[in-house]
Design an enzyme around this catalytic site. Structure first.
Site, short mmCIF file in Angstrom:
data_model
loop_
_atom_site.label_atom_id
_atom_site.label_comp_id
_atom_site.label_asym_id
_atom_site.label_seq_id
_atom_site.Cartn_x
_atom_site.Cartn_y
_atom_site.Cartn_z
CG HIS A 71 -1.90 -1.04 1.39
ND1 HIS A 71 -2.07 -1.76 2.54
CD2 HIS A 71 -2.81 -1.53 0.51
CE1 HIS A 71 -3.04 -2.64 2.39
NE2 HIS A 71 -3.51 -2.53 1.16
CE LYS A 105 -10.54 -7.68 1.18
NZ LYS A 105 -9.45 -6.72 0.89
NE ARG A 132 -2.88 -7.52 -4.09
CZ ARG A 132 -3.64 -7.80 -3.05
NH1 ARG A 132 -3.12 -7.91 -1.87
NH2 ARG A 132 -4.93 -8.02 -3.21
CB SER A 179 -4.39 -6.79 4.79
OG SER A 179 -3.92 -5.55 4.31
#
Ligand code: PNS
Length: 157
Positions: free
Chosen positions: A17, A41, A90, A127
Site C-alpha cells: 500500500h 471482509k 498486484r 493484509s
C-alpha cells in the site's frame, strides 16, 4: 491541481500500500487515503486503528492526508473533491474485481479509477496473509513498517 482518493480496507496497511501511496504522491498533487469498510471482509482492526496506522506511515509525505469513512467510495470521492480514484493492482487476479468496481463507480458517478501496478517486490503482499503471519507469531517485519508490526503483535499477543 489534481487530487486523488486512494480507498482501501488497509486492515492493516502494508508495504505494498505504501508503495502505491508514494507513487500516487509523485503522480498527483494531493492524495487522500481513506480507510473504508469492505463488506466482503471481516475487519480485524477498527477503522480508527487503521487510520492511526496509516497516518504514522505516510507522515513523510507532505501531499498525503488520511481520512476514515463508511459508505460508498464515490460519495467519499465527491466529499473530498477527488478528481480520480486510485487503486493498486498486484496481479491478474486483482483485475477482474477491481475492473468491475471501477466500472460500477464510473457508471454511477462518472468518476474514473486510475490503476497503479505494484512492483514485483511487493505484489505478493496481502493484509489477510499478513494477519495470518501475525496470528501464528510469524515475522512480519519485511511486510509492514515497524509501527504496524508492533500493532499486529499487540493485537495477536
Ligand atoms: O482494500 P480493499 O478491500 O480491496 O478495498 C475495497 C474497498 C474498501 C475500496 C471497496 O470495498 C469499497 O469501495 N468499499 C466502500 C463501499 C462501496 O463503495 N462499494 C461499492 C463498490 S463498487
Amino acid at each position: 491541481m489534481t487530487r486523488v482518493l486512494y480507498p482501501g480496507s488497509f486492515d492493516p496497511v502494508h508495504n505494498g500500500h505504501i508503495e502505491i501511496i508514494e507513487t500516487a504522491a509523485k503522480l498527483f498533487d494531493e492524495v487522500v487515503v481513506a480507510a473504508m469498510v469492505n463488506t466482503g471482509k471481516d475487519g480485524v482492526f477498527d477503522l480508527d486503528e487503521r487510520q492511526e496506522m496509516i497516518v504514522e506511515v505516510v507522515a513523510h509525505l507532505d501531499n498525503v492526508s488520511v481520512a476514515m469513512f463508511s459508505g460508498l467510495t464515490i460519495d467519499v470521492a465527491a466529499r473530498v473533491g477527488a478528481d480520480f480514484i486510485v487503486k493498486g493492482l498486484r496481479a491478474v487476479s486483482d483485475f477482474e474485481n477491481e475492473l468491475q468496481m471501477a466500472q460500477m463507480n464510473n457508471a454511477a458517478s462518472g468518476m474514473h479509477t486510475v490503476f497503479i501496478p505494484s512492483a514485483s517486490r511487493s505484489s505478493f503482499l496481502a493484509s489477510k496473509f499478513i494477519r495470518d503471519f501475525a496470528r501464528f507469531q510469524g515475522d512480519t517485519s519485511k511486510m509492514v513498517p515497524p509501527s504496524v508490526a508492533e500493532k499486529l503483535k499487540e493485537k495477536y499477543g
